[in-house]
Design a protein around this motif. Structure first.
Motif, PDB file in Angstrom:
ATOM      1  N   SER A 201       0.848  -1.198   0.000  1.00 41.86           N
ATOM      2  CA  SER A 201       0.000   0.000   0.000  1.00 41.86           C
ATOM      3  C   SER A 201       0.886   1.251   0.000  1.00 41.86           C
ATOM      4  O   SER A 201       2.081   1.167   0.289  1.00 41.86           O
ATOM      5  N   THR A 202       0.292   2.391  -0.317  1.00 40.01           N
ATOM      6  CA  THR A 202       1.060   3.637  -0.389  1.00 40.01           C
ATOM      7  C   THR A 202       1.114   4.306   0.978  1.00 40.01           C
ATOM      8  O   THR A 202       0.094   4.412   1.664  1.00 40.01           O
ATOM      9  N   LEU A 203       2.305   4.730   1.364  1.00 42.52           N
ATOM     10  CA  LEU A 203       2.480   5.424   2.645  1.00 42.52           C
ATOM     11  C   LEU A 203       2.264   6.910   2.439  1.00 42.52           C
ATOM     12  O   LEU A 203       2.904   7.519   1.573  1.00 42.52           O
ATOM     13  N   ARG A 204       1.395   7.493   3.254  1.00 43.30           N
ATOM     14  CA  ARG A 204       1.177   8.932   3.145  1.00 43.30           C
ATOM     15  C   ARG A 204       2.168   9.673   4.034  1.00 43.30           C
ATOM     16  O   ARG A 204       2.297   9.365   5.220  1.00 43.30           O
ATOM     17  N   VAL A 205       2.853  10.627   3.445  1.00 45.62           N
ATOM     18  CA  VAL A 205       3.826  11.443   4.173  1.00 45.62           C
ATOM     19  C   VAL A 205       3.147  12.790   4.426  1.00 45.62           C
ATOM     20  O   VAL A 205       2.860  13.529   3.481  1.00 45.62           O
ATOM     21  N   PHE A 206       2.871  13.080   5.705  1.00 44.07           N
ATOM     22  CA  PHE A 206       2.108  14.281   6.029  1.00 44.07           C
ATOM     23  C   PHE A 206       3.021  15.507   6.084  1.00 44.07           C
ATOM     24  O   PHE A 206       3.628  15.788   7.099  1.00 44.07           O
ATOM     25  N   ARG A 270      12.199  -4.429   1.103  1.00 47.99           N
ATOM     26  CA  ARG A 270      11.147  -4.077   0.138  1.00 47.99           C
ATOM     27  C   ARG A 270      11.098  -2.573  -0.074  1.00 47.99           C
ATOM     28  O   ARG A 270      11.389  -1.804   0.843  1.00 47.99           O
ATOM     29  N   GLY A 271      10.701  -2.163  -1.253  1.00 51.22           N
ATOM     30  CA  GLY A 271      10.543  -0.740  -1.535  1.00 51.22           C
ATOM     31  C   GLY A 271       9.206  -0.245  -0.994  1.00 51.22           C
ATOM     32  O   GLY A 271       8.243  -1.015  -0.906  1.00 51.22           O
ATOM     33  N   ILE A 272       9.150   1.031  -0.616  1.00 47.38           N
ATOM     34  CA  ILE A 272       7.898   1.607  -0.110  1.00 47.38           C
ATOM     35  C   ILE A 272       7.503   2.762  -1.014  1.00 47.38           C
ATOM     36  O   ILE A 272       8.299   3.679  -1.269  1.00 47.38           O
ATOM     37  N   ARG A 273       6.244   2.694  -1.502  1.00 43.36           N
ATOM     38  CA  ARG A 273       5.720   3.789  -2.321  1.00 43.36           C
ATOM     39  C   ARG A 273       5.169   4.871  -1.401  1.00 43.36           C
ATOM     40  O   ARG A 273       4.439   4.547  -0.447  1.00 43.36           O
ATOM     41  N   THR A 274       5.539   6.119  -1.624  1.00 38.43           N
ATOM     42  CA  THR A 274       5.035   7.191  -0.754  1.00 38.43           C
ATOM     43  C   THR A 274       4.264   8.220  -1.567  1.00 38.43           C
ATOM     44  O   THR A 274       4.486   8.360  -2.774  1.00 38.43           O
ATOM     45  N   GLU A 275       3.355   8.904  -0.879  1.00 41.69           N
ATOM     46  CA  GLU A 275       2.649  10.026  -1.522  1.00 41.69           C
ATOM     47  C   GLU A 275       2.574  11.150  -0.484  1.00 41.69           C
ATOM     48  O   GLU A 275       2.344  10.899   0.712  1.00 41.69           O
ATOM     49  N   VAL A 276       2.824  12.374  -0.934  1.00 44.00           N
ATOM     50  CA  VAL A 276       2.821  13.499   0.000  1.00 44.00           C
ATOM     51  C   VAL A 276       1.382  13.954   0.221  1.00 44.00           C
ATOM     52  O   VAL A 276       0.619  14.151  -0.724  1.00 44.00           O
ATOM     53  N   ALA A 277       1.017  14.071   1.516  1.00 40.49           N
ATOM     54  CA  ALA A 277      -0.319  14.545   1.896  1.00 40.49           C
ATOM     55  C   ALA A 277      -0.136  15.846   2.682  1.00 40.49           C
ATOM     56  O   ALA A 277       0.974  16.147   3.122  1.00 40.49           O
ATOM     57  N   PRO A 278      -1.238  16.608   2.869  1.00 41.70           N
ATOM     58  CA  PRO A 278      -1.096  17.864   3.624  1.00 41.70           C
ATOM     59  C   PRO A 278      -0.622  17.605   5.060  1.00 41.70           C
ATOM     60  O   PRO A 278      -0.841  16.519   5.599  1.00 41.70           O
ATOM     61  N   ARG A 279      -0.003  18.608   5.657  1.00 38.13           N
ATOM     62  CA  ARG A 279       0.396  18.508   7.062  1.00 38.13           C
ATOM     63  C   ARG A 279      -0.830  18.188   7.930  1.00 38.13           C
ATOM     64  O   ARG A 279      -1.936  18.610   7.596  1.00 38.13           O
ATOM     65  N   ARG A 280      -0.610  17.500   9.045  1.00 40.14           N
ATOM     66  CA  ARG A 280      -1.713  17.210   9.961  1.00 40.14           C
ATOM     67  C   ARG A 280      -1.786  18.309  11.022  1.00 40.14           C
ATOM     68  O   ARG A 280      -0.752  18.757  11.521  1.00 40.14           O
TER      69      ARG A 280
END
Ligand SMILES: NC(=O)c1ccc[n+]([C@@H]2O[C@H](COP(=O)([O-])OP(=O)(O)OC[C@H]3O[C@@H](n4cnc5c(N)ncnc54)[C@H](O)[C@@H]3O)[C@@H](O)[C@H]2O)c1
Length: 330
Positions: A201-206, A270-280
């Motif tokens: 799954s994609t990891l969200r980076v806040f 394993r590789g990790i897919r990331t996606e940038v999300a807004p700050r929390r």
């Protein structure tokens, strides 16, 4: 010693319970299982009850002739506390008040208290020491600071000696992977990255626009076993007559979200897919600990780094992909 551990079915509590038992302490856990797991307690006696049940806890302390309390039970989600502050003040502050009233009635005068770096808010210049003026940025941090202040008052009144440990970000698992953090904590970065590594799954980076070297938020990740060892040292400090104190327990080393992702990739292969999300809301840009006071008072320092955190957590999560038996899976 004969010990009562509140919240001992939770993440940090269960690791500490195991370490205390290994050191020959006689431990009883009290936990309402709101986020904890029976399985995490192992063979240690567990009383399923809420902190708010003052009379029950008083009787437990008396009947088991408890000498000291280690107090972990609390709610800990920054994000939830922004939406439901009442829930945090009721559980964390009123629950702790009920506990200390029970302790006073049962003449138990020693307590190790779990607090958090969230009491500091956004430090102007990390690393942060205990002498910084606390300015919590969220109701969770406010509720933990209120408990700290209550304990300071009880100390001044001669009712209770305490060591308050301000944890930074607890992470990792028992080194052989037999105990760890359940997926209920998956809003925290390490389990979230583990989930991404396990499932693809994609990891969200806040937030990737913080004023930090790589733009992602910087924290201090401290191995859960280092934390457990800090509790043991705090207990020994109180047992030998040591004064009440408030201590940072962190690794003292800053790590960004991207650095944690790299450590998890290395541990899992394993590789990790990331996606940038807004700050929390409620998150700060960068915080890490000055741990010199804990070193001076308890002769304690974190021994394990990010690689050991990621390796132990990977052993636990890959060996228990559904977490504890009583929770929904990954
Ligand atoms: N995990 C971290 O990174 C971290 C960081 C800083 C501080 N802390 C503090 O450490 C403590 C333990 O955190 P954790 O990560 O193990 O959380 P956790 O949610 O895994 O454990 C908390 C435990 O307390 C129990 N509990 C909650 N309210 C209760 C109540 N009213 N009566 C009885 N039991 C109750 C829960 O069922 C759970 O087993 C908390 O006080 C938290 O604020 C944790």
């Amino acid at each position: 010693m004969r010990l009562l551990v509140t919240g001992g079915a939770g993440y940090v509590g269960s690791h500490t319970v195991r370490l205390l038992a290994e050191h020959g302490h006689e431990v009883t856990v009290v936990d309402n299982l709101s986020t904890g797991h029976r399985e995490a307690v192992g063979r240690v006696p567990l009383v399923v009850a809420d902190l708010a049940e003052t009379g029950l806890i008083r009787d437990l302390l008396r009947d088991r002739r408890i000498e000291a309390v280690l107090h972990f039970a609390a709610f800990k989600s920054v994000e939830e506390s922004m939406r439901k502050p009442e829930r945090y003040f009721r559980n964390n502050v009123c629950g702790s008040l009920s506990l200390v009233e029970a302790a006073r009635a049962a003449r138990v005068g020693l307590l190790v208290n779990s607090s958090t770096c969230a009491v500091y808010g956004e430090p102007a210049r990390p690393p942060i020491s205990e002498s910084a003026v606390p300015e919590p940025a969220n109701p969770y941090g406010e509720s933990k600071l209120a408990v700290e202040r209550m304990l300071a008052s009880l100390d001044r009144a001669g009712h209770l000696r305490h060591v308050t440990l301000r944890y930074f970000n607890a992470a990792g698992a028992w080194p052989d992977g037999s105990l760890g953090e359940d997926w209920t904590g998956a809003q925290n970065l390490v389990p979230a990255a583990m989930r991404a590594a396990l499932t693809g799954s994609t990891l969200r980076v806040f937030g990737a626009d913080y004023a930090t070297p790589d733009g992602t938020a910087v924290r201090d990740y401290v191995h859960v076993l280092d934390l457990a060892e800090a509790h043991l040292a705090a207990l020994e400090h109180l047992a030998r007559g040591g004064e009440s104190c408030v201590l940072n327990v962190g690794s003292g080393r800053p790590a960004s979200v991207r650095q944690v992702v790299l450590a998890v990739e290395a541990a899992s292969g394993r590789g990790i897919r990331t996606e940038v999300a807004p700050r929390r809301a409620g998150d700060v840009a960068a915080i890490w600990a000055d741990t010199s006071r804990a070193a001076a008072v308890l002769s304690w320092a974190a021994k394990r780094g990010l690689a050991e955190i990621a390796q132990s957590a990977w052993r636990w999560h890959s060996g228990h992909p559904s977490g504890f038996a009583d929770t929904p899976g990954v």
